[in-house]
Design a protein around this motif. Structure first.
Motif, PDB file in Angstrom:
ATOM      1  N   VAL A 196       5.057  18.393   0.790  1.00  0.00           N
ATOM      2  CA  VAL A 196       3.735  18.066   1.333  1.00  0.00           C
ATOM      3  C   VAL A 196       3.085  16.974   0.496  1.00  0.00           C
ATOM      4  O   VAL A 196       2.445  16.060   1.037  1.00  0.00           O
ATOM      5  CB  VAL A 196       2.856  19.332   1.374  1.00  0.00           C
ATOM      6  CG1 VAL A 196       1.397  18.972   1.646  1.00  0.00           C
ATOM      7  CG2 VAL A 196       3.353  20.291   2.448  1.00  0.00           C
ATOM      8  N   GLY A 197       3.259  17.038  -0.822  1.00  0.00           N
ATOM      9  CA  GLY A 197       2.684  16.016  -1.692  1.00  0.00           C
ATOM     10  C   GLY A 197       3.233  14.631  -1.404  1.00  0.00           C
ATOM     11  O   GLY A 197       2.470  13.657  -1.279  1.00  0.00           O
ATOM     12  N   PHE A 198       4.553  14.526  -1.270  1.00  0.00           N
ATOM     13  CA  PHE A 198       5.144  13.208  -0.982  1.00  0.00           C
ATOM     14  C   PHE A 198       4.789  12.755   0.428  1.00  0.00           C
ATOM     15  O   PHE A 198       4.544  11.563   0.667  1.00  0.00           O
ATOM     16  CB  PHE A 198       6.653  13.252  -1.179  1.00  0.00           C
ATOM     17  CG  PHE A 198       7.082  13.069  -2.604  1.00  0.00           C
ATOM     18  CD1 PHE A 198       6.908  11.849  -3.245  1.00  0.00           C
ATOM     19  CD2 PHE A 198       7.639  14.103  -3.325  1.00  0.00           C
ATOM     20  CE1 PHE A 198       7.288  11.667  -4.570  1.00  0.00           C
ATOM     21  CE2 PHE A 198       8.022  13.942  -4.652  1.00  0.00           C
ATOM     22  CZ  PHE A 198       7.844  12.718  -5.272  1.00  0.00           C
ATOM     23  N   GLY A 199       4.779  13.696   1.382  1.00  0.00           N
ATOM     24  CA  GLY A 199       4.374  13.325   2.735  1.00  0.00           C
ATOM     25  C   GLY A 199       2.949  12.820   2.770  1.00  0.00           C
ATOM     26  O   GLY A 199       2.640  11.820   3.445  1.00  0.00           O
ATOM     27  N   LEU A 200       2.056  13.492   2.030  1.00  0.00           N
ATOM     28  CA  LEU A 200       0.666  13.041   1.959  1.00  0.00           C
ATOM     29  C   LEU A 200       0.565  11.673   1.299  1.00  0.00           C
ATOM     30  O   LEU A 200      -0.264  10.843   1.706  1.00  0.00           O
ATOM     31  CB  LEU A 200      -0.148  14.073   1.174  1.00  0.00           C
ATOM     32  CG  LEU A 200      -1.658  13.857   1.103  1.00  0.00           C
ATOM     33  CD1 LEU A 200      -2.268  13.876   2.493  1.00  0.00           C
ATOM     34  CD2 LEU A 200      -2.306  14.931   0.228  1.00  0.00           C
ATOM     35  N   SER A 201       1.413  11.414   0.314  1.00  0.00           N
ATOM     36  CA  SER A 201       1.414  10.095  -0.337  1.00  0.00           C
ATOM     37  C   SER A 201       1.745   8.998   0.661  1.00  0.00           C
ATOM     38  O   SER A 201       1.094   7.933   0.676  1.00  0.00           O
ATOM     39  CB  SER A 201       2.428  10.078  -1.485  1.00  0.00           C
ATOM     40  OG  SER A 201       2.153  11.076  -2.436  1.00  0.00           O
ATOM     41  N   LEU A 202       2.754   9.224   1.507  1.00  0.00           N
ATOM     42  CA  LEU A 202       3.123   8.224   2.504  1.00  0.00           C
ATOM     43  C   LEU A 202       2.015   8.034   3.531  1.00  0.00           C
ATOM     44  O   LEU A 202       1.702   6.896   3.923  1.00  0.00           O
ATOM     45  CB  LEU A 202       4.422   8.644   3.192  1.00  0.00           C
ATOM     46  CG  LEU A 202       5.672   8.698   2.306  1.00  0.00           C
ATOM     47  CD1 LEU A 202       6.865   9.207   3.102  1.00  0.00           C
ATOM     48  CD2 LEU A 202       5.978   7.329   1.718  1.00  0.00           C
ATOM     49  N   VAL A 203       1.432   9.152   3.980  1.00  0.00           N
ATOM     50  CA  VAL A 203       0.352   9.051   4.966  1.00  0.00           C
ATOM     51  C   VAL A 203      -0.840   8.295   4.389  1.00  0.00           C
ATOM     52  O   VAL A 203      -1.432   7.427   5.045  1.00  0.00           O
ATOM     53  CB  VAL A 203      -0.067  10.460   5.433  1.00  0.00           C
ATOM     54  CG1 VAL A 203      -1.333  10.390   6.282  1.00  0.00           C
ATOM     55  CG2 VAL A 203       1.054  11.107   6.230  1.00  0.00           C
ATOM     56  N   VAL A 204      -1.183   8.609   3.143  1.00  0.00           N
ATOM     57  CA  VAL A 204      -2.306   7.924   2.499  1.00  0.00           C
ATOM     58  C   VAL A 204      -1.994   6.446   2.320  1.00  0.00           C
ATOM     59  O   VAL A 204      -2.852   5.580   2.560  1.00  0.00           O
ATOM     60  CB  VAL A 204      -2.619   8.590   1.148  1.00  0.00           C
ATOM     61  CG1 VAL A 204      -3.537   7.712   0.308  1.00  0.00           C
ATOM     62  CG2 VAL A 204      -3.255   9.957   1.366  1.00  0.00           C
ATOM     63  N   GLY A 205      -0.758   6.130   1.893  1.00  0.00           N
ATOM     64  CA  GLY A 205      -0.387   4.726   1.734  1.00  0.00           C
ATOM     65  C   GLY A 205      -0.516   3.956   3.038  1.00  0.00           C
ATOM     66  O   GLY A 205      -1.050   2.832   3.062  1.00  0.00           O
ATOM     67  N   LEU A 206      -0.031   4.534   4.122  1.00  0.00           N
ATOM     68  CA  LEU A 206      -0.182   3.887   5.426  1.00  0.00           C
ATOM     69  C   LEU A 206      -1.654   3.801   5.823  1.00  0.00           C
ATOM     70  O   LEU A 206      -2.107   2.785   6.352  1.00  0.00           O
ATOM     71  CB  LEU A 206       0.595   4.664   6.488  1.00  0.00           C
ATOM     72  CG  LEU A 206       2.110   4.490   6.499  1.00  0.00           C
ATOM     73  CD1 LEU A 206       2.747   5.434   7.510  1.00  0.00           C
ATOM     74  CD2 LEU A 206       2.485   3.044   6.832  1.00  0.00           C
ATOM     75  N   GLY A 207      -2.395   4.881   5.561  1.00  0.00           N
ATOM     76  CA  GLY A 207      -3.797   4.911   5.969  1.00  0.00           C
ATOM     77  C   GLY A 207      -4.633   3.836   5.304  1.00  0.00           C
ATOM     78  O   GLY A 207      -5.470   3.192   5.951  1.00  0.00           O
TER      79      GLY A 207
ATOM     80  N   HIS B 156       0.820  -1.210   0.000  1.00  0.00           N
ATOM     81  CA  HIS B 156       0.000   0.000   0.000  1.00  0.00           C
ATOM     82  C   HIS B 156       0.859   1.268   0.000  1.00  0.00           C
ATOM     83  O   HIS B 156       0.450   2.292  -0.575  1.00  0.00           O
ATOM     84  CB  HIS B 156      -0.951  -0.019   1.189  1.00  0.00           C
ATOM     85  CG  HIS B 156      -2.053  -1.029   1.046  1.00  0.00           C
ATOM     86  ND1 HIS B 156      -1.900  -2.362   1.378  1.00  0.00           N
ATOM     87  CD2 HIS B 156      -3.326  -0.902   0.564  1.00  0.00           C
ATOM     88  CE1 HIS B 156      -3.029  -3.007   1.137  1.00  0.00           C
ATOM     89  NE2 HIS B 156      -3.916  -2.150   0.650  1.00  0.00           N
ATOM     90  N   LEU B 157       2.020   1.210   0.640  1.00  0.00           N
ATOM     91  CA  LEU B 157       2.922   2.356   0.550  1.00  0.00           C
ATOM     92  C   LEU B 157       3.402   2.553  -0.884  1.00  0.00           C
ATOM     93  O   LEU B 157       3.537   3.695  -1.351  1.00  0.00           O
ATOM     94  CB  LEU B 157       4.121   2.160   1.490  1.00  0.00           C
ATOM     95  CG  LEU B 157       3.909   2.548   2.948  1.00  0.00           C
ATOM     96  CD1 LEU B 157       5.125   2.139   3.781  1.00  0.00           C
ATOM     97  CD2 LEU B 157       3.679   4.051   3.075  1.00  0.00           C
ATOM     98  N   LEU B 158       3.681   1.455  -1.571  1.00  0.00           N
ATOM     99  CA  LEU B 158       4.076   1.554  -2.974  1.00  0.00           C
ATOM    100  C   LEU B 158       2.959   2.179  -3.797  1.00  0.00           C
ATOM    101  O   LEU B 158       3.199   3.047  -4.653  1.00  0.00           O
ATOM    102  CB  LEU B 158       4.432   0.172  -3.517  1.00  0.00           C
ATOM    103  CG  LEU B 158       4.917   0.107  -4.969  1.00  0.00           C
ATOM    104  CD1 LEU B 158       6.188   0.924  -5.148  1.00  0.00           C
ATOM    105  CD2 LEU B 158       5.148  -1.342  -5.390  1.00  0.00           C
TER     106      LEU B 158
END
Length: 482
Positions: free
Chosen positions: A446-457, A401-403
């Protein structure tokens, strides 16, 4: 505890992996040879001594794993294996992968595009010297309405204010400019002499307007924007010193050209000097001018507000009739807040709304991930039976999901750039107080940070549920399905 020296050793081992493995093999071989040599020296047969040394040394693969684990290499190897497995798993489910990537790209792209506007309008400081000390000053009527000011009120404010180091009045409108190859209809800002010094900006070529310009014995002065100078005068620096007419009035001498980045008030093409003192006897209710001031060091906005209220009260006592003087008090706010006042609430509402849409999309993807995890029960059961711990199963699902999040976020940033370009091209020119918005390093981070948060979420729930397996039930259901 991971000390700096241990961190450096780990980084060295990871970056020089082949050399590290070769050195580790050499070191283990050296120890085995030394142990065997000791036994040979004690009278043992060389082959028996070698076998005894190997037996006492223990499992070399296990020793290798322990050393690699101590240097952080094992976790990197596990991550590499999980990433390769995640790529294969996503390729086996193309429908789910495409839908997930489209959802993430549109959700993250829209969210970050709106954040680009919020960042450029509300969060980024104005491109002036010490922008936190720039304040907008307005008159306030008896009904609480904020209004521009008149020249007489401005002159009294300028003379009596104690917490401002400079005051400037300016007014913007459309006017004809005559003096180039052909007449031009321009957005003109007439400004008092302290306008540019209050902002703390300098000319790119020549100089800016000074308090002495447009006074008796001095010529009226004009400064050109970089873009207008290029369009109207072909980038010819010899225009500095020439006289240009505004409307049907007197001529103005071009004294400078502003840097390409300077754009205040937004869209201004020409700045012209004003003989502000000549308006001292104008009616006090001729409210045409915006006012900005630079706060003195050591003074606060509250100090300036209290001071301006006292001045307004004195002027109201001197000119009590509303027919003569509308202003009963003043409003002193940071210039950036004043410029964004009309759009701040709308931008915040849009940002919250688009985040909610992204949250709904993530919830749907998490549900799809749970359903997909149910279909993969037998696969997880087999991995568990082969020795995979619950932590390893969670790690694998989270990696997938992180990927997804990282790939979807990267596509989302491409969507962001496209949306921002469309906004810059088609949005009404007066919609925002700033122009030329573009994603900067903060927006990309912020975009990459949001991507990681969304992947974890979207991966936490499928990972937790998928790792709680009843091995026997999963295997039996899998074989029953066959």
């Amino acid at each position: 505890m991971l000390t700096p020296s241990r961190l450096l050793r780990r980084l060295g081992a990871l970056l020089g992996r082949r050399r590290f493995d070769a050195d580790l093999d050499d070191e283990m071989r050296f120890h085995l040879d030394m142990e065997a040599a000791k036994r040979v020296a004690a009278g043992m047969d060389p082959e028996a001594a070698r076998a005894a040394a190997l037996r006492d040394f223990g499992s070399r693969p296990r020793m290798r794993e322990e050393v690699q684990d101590a240097h952080g290499i094992t976790s990197v190897d596990d991550l590499g294996r999980d990433l390769r497995f995640a790529v294969r798993a996503l390729r086996r489910a193309p429908g789910y992968t495409v839908v997930a990537l489209l959802t993430l790209a549109l959700g993250i792209g829209g969210t970050v595009a709106v954040f680009t506007i919020v960042n450029g309008t509300l969060l980024q400081p104005l491109p002036f010297r010490a922008p936190e000390r720039l304040l907008a000053v307005s008159g306030v009527t008896r009904d609480g309405l904020k209004i521009p000011t008149s020249v007489p009120n401005f002159l009294d404010w300028q003379a009596q204010a104690r917490h401002f180091e400079s005051f400037a009045a300016y007014n913007t409108w459309r006017q004809d400019l005559v003096g180039g190859a052909e007449p031009h209809r321009v957005l003109l800002t007439t400004a008092s002499g302290d306008f540019f010094s209050a902002l703390g900006v300098s000319a790119w070529r020549g100089r800016t307007i000074q308090p002495t310009d447009h006074t008796p014995g001095h010529s009226a002065a004009m400064v050109l924007s970089y873009g207008f100078w290029q369009r109207a005068f072909g980038g010819d620096e010899r225009v500095i010193g020439k006289e240009v007419g505004i409307g049907t009035g007197r001529g103005y001498v071009v004294i400078g050209i502003m840097p390409p980045s300077f754009d205040f008030p937004k869209g201004t093409e020409v700045w012209a000097s004003r003989n502000i003192a000549a308006g001292a006897n104008w009616p006090r209710n001729t409210i045409n001018d915006q006012v900005l001031g630079r706060l003195k060091e050591g003074s606060s906005v509250a100090d300036a507000q209290a001071d301006m209220n006292l001045i307004a009260a004195r002027l109201k006592a001197q000119f009590p009739s509303d027919e003569v003087n509308h202003v009963v008090t003043t409003a002193v706010v940071p210039l950036q807040d004043e410029l964004s006042e009309g759009v701040r609430e709308y931008l915040v509402m849009i940002q919250v709304g688009i985040l909610f849409v992204l949250l709904v999309g993530c919830a749907n993807l998490a549900g799809a991930g749970v359903a997909r995890g149910i279909q993969r029960e037998r696969e997880m059961a087999v991995r568990s039976s082969l020795g995979a711990s619950r932590g390893r199963l969670i790690h694998q699902v989270l990696t997938e999901h992180l990927l997804l999040g990282v790939i979807g976020g990267s596509l989302g940033l491409a969507v962001t750039f496209g949306l921002v370009q469309l906004f810059n091209r088609f949005a009404p020119p007066d919609l925002l107080p700033v122009a030329g918005l573009a994603p900067d390093r903060i927006v990309v981070a912020v975009g990459f940070g949001l991507s990681l948060v969304v992947g974890l979420g979207i991966g936490i729930l499928p990972a937790l549920l998928g790792s709680r397996l009843d091995l026997r039930a999963a295997m039996s259901s899998g074989f029953a399905g066959n």
